[in-house]
Write a protein that holds these residues in place. Sequence first.
Motif, PDB file in Angstrom:
ATOM      1  N   THR A 112      32.776  37.380  30.366  1.00  0.00           N
ATOM      2  CA  THR A 112      34.248  37.367  30.350  1.00  0.00           C
ATOM      3  C   THR A 112      34.834  36.112  29.700  1.00  0.00           C
ATOM      4  OG1 THR A 112      34.137  36.512  32.591  1.00  0.00           O
ATOM      5  CG2 THR A 112      34.605  38.862  32.357  1.00  0.00           C
ATOM      6  N   GLU A 113      34.070  35.005  29.693  1.00  0.00           N
ATOM      7  CA  GLU A 113      34.651  33.747  29.202  1.00  0.00           C
ATOM      8  C   GLU A 113      34.728  33.680  27.675  1.00  0.00           C
ATOM      9  OE1 GLU A 113      31.680  34.154  30.405  1.00  0.00           O
ATOM     10  OE2 GLU A 113      30.351  33.270  28.917  1.00  0.00           O
ATOM     11  N   ILE A 114      34.064  34.604  26.984  1.00  0.00           N
ATOM     12  CA  ILE A 114      34.014  34.507  25.519  1.00  0.00           C
ATOM     13  C   ILE A 114      35.309  34.987  24.864  1.00  0.00           C
ATOM     14  CG2 ILE A 114      32.791  35.396  23.478  1.00  0.00           C
ATOM     15  CD1 ILE A 114      30.240  35.294  25.103  1.00  0.00           C
ATOM     16  N   LEU A 115      35.982  35.920  25.526  1.00  0.00           N
ATOM     17  CA  LEU A 115      37.238  36.448  24.964  1.00  0.00           C
ATOM     18  C   LEU A 115      38.154  36.753  26.138  1.00  0.00           C
ATOM     19  CD1 LEU A 115      39.056  37.604  22.783  1.00  0.00           C
ATOM     20  CD2 LEU A 115      37.529  39.554  22.566  1.00  0.00           C
ATOM     21  N   GLN A 116      39.197  35.938  26.293  1.00  0.00           N
ATOM     22  CA  GLN A 116      40.057  36.125  27.453  1.00  0.00           C
ATOM     23  C   GLN A 116      41.432  35.506  27.216  1.00  0.00           C
ATOM     24  OE1 GLN A 116      38.677  32.279  30.132  1.00  0.00           O
ATOM     25  NE2 GLN A 116      37.742  34.215  30.615  1.00  0.00           N
ATOM     26  N   LYS A 117      42.381  35.900  28.084  1.00  0.00           N
ATOM     27  CA  LYS A 117      43.670  35.215  28.193  1.00  0.00           C
ATOM     28  C   LYS A 117      43.649  34.607  29.587  1.00  0.00           C
ATOM     29  CE  LYS A 117      46.759  38.439  27.253  1.00  0.00           C
ATOM     30  NZ  LYS A 117      48.124  38.934  27.063  1.00  0.00           N
ATOM     31  N   PRO A 118      43.180  33.375  29.730  1.00  0.00           N
ATOM     32  CA  PRO A 118      42.829  32.868  31.061  1.00  0.00           C
ATOM     33  C   PRO A 118      43.995  32.533  31.980  1.00  0.00           C
ATOM     34  CG  PRO A 118      42.437  31.194  29.371  1.00  0.00           C
ATOM     35  CD  PRO A 118      42.824  32.450  28.648  1.00  0.00           C
ATOM     36  N   TYR A 119      45.178  32.294  31.418  1.00  0.00           N
ATOM     37  CA  TYR A 119      46.256  31.743  32.250  1.00  0.00           C
ATOM     38  C   TYR A 119      47.235  32.806  32.713  1.00  0.00           C
ATOM     39  CZ  TYR A 119      44.494  27.564  29.989  1.00  0.00           C
ATOM     40  OH  TYR A 119      43.681  26.584  29.516  1.00  0.00           O
ATOM     41  N   GLY A 120      47.863  32.494  33.882  1.00  0.00           N
ATOM     42  CA  GLY A 120      48.972  33.323  34.347  1.00  0.00           C
ATOM     43  C   GLY A 120      48.575  34.356  35.381  1.00  0.00           C
ATOM     44  N   GLY A 121      47.266  34.446  35.688  1.00  0.00           N
ATOM     45  CA  GLY A 121      46.807  35.337  36.749  1.00  0.00           C
ATOM     46  C   GLY A 121      46.608  34.534  38.035  1.00  0.00           C
ATOM     47  N   THR A 122      45.857  35.075  38.984  1.00  0.00           N
ATOM     48  CA  THR A 122      45.673  34.378  40.258  1.00  0.00           C
ATOM     49  C   THR A 122      44.663  33.238  40.164  1.00  0.00           C
ATOM     50  OG1 THR A 122      44.036  36.040  40.861  1.00  0.00           O
ATOM     51  CG2 THR A 122      46.285  36.374  41.676  1.00  0.00           C
ATOM     52  N   ARG A 155      47.881  32.961  26.426  1.00  0.00           N
ATOM     53  CA  ARG A 155      47.228  32.673  25.143  1.00  0.00           C
ATOM     54  C   ARG A 155      45.816  33.256  25.111  1.00  0.00           C
ATOM     55  NH1 ARG A 155      49.550  27.352  23.310  1.00  0.00           N
ATOM     56  NH2 ARG A 155      51.752  27.910  23.247  1.00  0.00           N
ATOM     57  N   ILE A 156      45.496  33.820  23.953  1.00  0.00           N
ATOM     58  CA  ILE A 156      44.140  34.356  23.792  1.00  0.00           C
ATOM     59  C   ILE A 156      43.179  33.227  23.457  1.00  0.00           C
ATOM     60  CG2 ILE A 156      42.677  35.769  22.287  1.00  0.00           C
ATOM     61  CD1 ILE A 156      45.067  37.649  21.961  1.00  0.00           C
ATOM     62  N   HIS A 157      42.028  33.216  24.134  1.00  0.00           N
ATOM     63  CA  HIS A 157      40.951  32.292  23.801  1.00  0.00           C
ATOM     64  C   HIS A 157      39.753  33.133  23.354  1.00  0.00           C
ATOM     65  CE1 HIS A 157      37.707  29.391  24.261  1.00  0.00           C
ATOM     66  NE2 HIS A 157      37.084  30.331  24.961  1.00  0.00           N
ATOM     67  N   MET A 158      39.201  32.820  22.195  1.00  0.00           N
ATOM     68  CA  MET A 158      38.055  33.609  21.719  1.00  0.00           C
ATOM     69  C   MET A 158      37.033  32.724  21.034  1.00  0.00           C
ATOM     70  SD  MET A 158      37.884  36.990  19.317  1.00  0.00           S
ATOM     71  CE  MET A 158      38.695  36.317  17.915  1.00  0.00           C
TER      72      MET A 158
END
Length: 339
Positions: free
Chosen positions: A187-197, A213-216
């Motif tokens: 999951t860490e390779i392509l995610q929008k990490p912020y704004g969830g719990t 923001r998308i992180h990839m």
Amino acid sequence: MATSAIVSIGAYVPSRVVTNDDLSKIMDTSDEWIRTRTGIHQRHMAVAEETTASMSFNAAQAALETAAMDAGDLDWILLCTDTPEMWTPATACFVQESLHAKKASAIDLTGGCAGFLQTLELADAAAQLGKTVMVIGTELLSRSMDWSDRSTAVLFGDGAGAVIVTPDRGHGIQLTHSRTYSDGSQTEILQKPYGGTRHAIPPEIVAHGGHHRIHMEGRKVFRHAVHRMSQAAREVLADMNMDVDTIDWVVPHQANQRILTAVADALHIPMDKVFSHVENYANTGSASIILALADMFQQDLILPQQRLISIAFGDGFSWGSAIWTVQSLPPTRFIGRDQ
Ligand code: UT7
């Protein structure tokens, strides 16, 4: 066993076109780099008044109108996106209201680039119960870009696609066979990490508009995408005892041209059977396969009785492949298509 069919296709892209040269004015990149690494020449981007729901409505309305179908006949609206209108309620509910689809149950799914094929499997299951389902794949990715990350920001575009799925009555595109998969260990390779719990949106991002923001990690995604897409295609073909030569067209998720070429090589499929319009629209996530299908039908590229294979890979990771049989040409309308 075939149980359902796509009987209508609608697609929408915003009228604003952003070229590689336009991007080179706001970040350290060049048309030459983007073309060589991705095959992308331009992408369509939503204007300020547009949202995921408004783009989705345009595509959904096009699918209904072109087939002269009534929104009141829809039992389900299944909307797949990584860029929802808001956290809650579901973007599908906004679309349901705009369409006046009074009896439709509306729900969102998060599925990224493979989301359309995954959602189509659910629609297929619903069609087995006799339901009429609107499947929407839609992304407003330009509002989720980290514009300081040039290796990711140049890859994506905005757009929405919609297909209507019914029990198979011998017309439209039969959903002949499909398989989808997920592997949540990456999951860490392509995610929008912020704004969830798990992670709040950091103050510096809030200060600049607060969007997710998308992180990839592009190289890793590339490797997994090629491996998983070709593996999935081999598996659905093997399930059906079909040789790859019996496929008339590959309708892949439009990730980027180098991925498409590498997958075609791995499957020993000539490139003239692999549809690509990534140069015009870039990667539109869960909308991309629907935009590709709509473009192909509008260009009269697909003929009755042809066999198509679709392949996709995206965040999750999730991926999959589907074999479709064209029983008759589905009514299709693509709003904003490049001529
Ligand atoms: O549905 C799946 C969605 N995901 C994808 O489609 C992404 C798959 N990944 C890819 O297609 C490729 O990994 C990219 C196109 C994202 C990047 O290509 P790459 O060949 O893997 O480049 P890289 O990230 O290894 O970067 C090579 C160089 C670096 O410079 P140095 O360190 O060699 O000096 C980057 O800083 O290219 C540079 N670079 C750029 N230069 C100009 C990265 N992005 C850009 C850019 N313009 N936009």
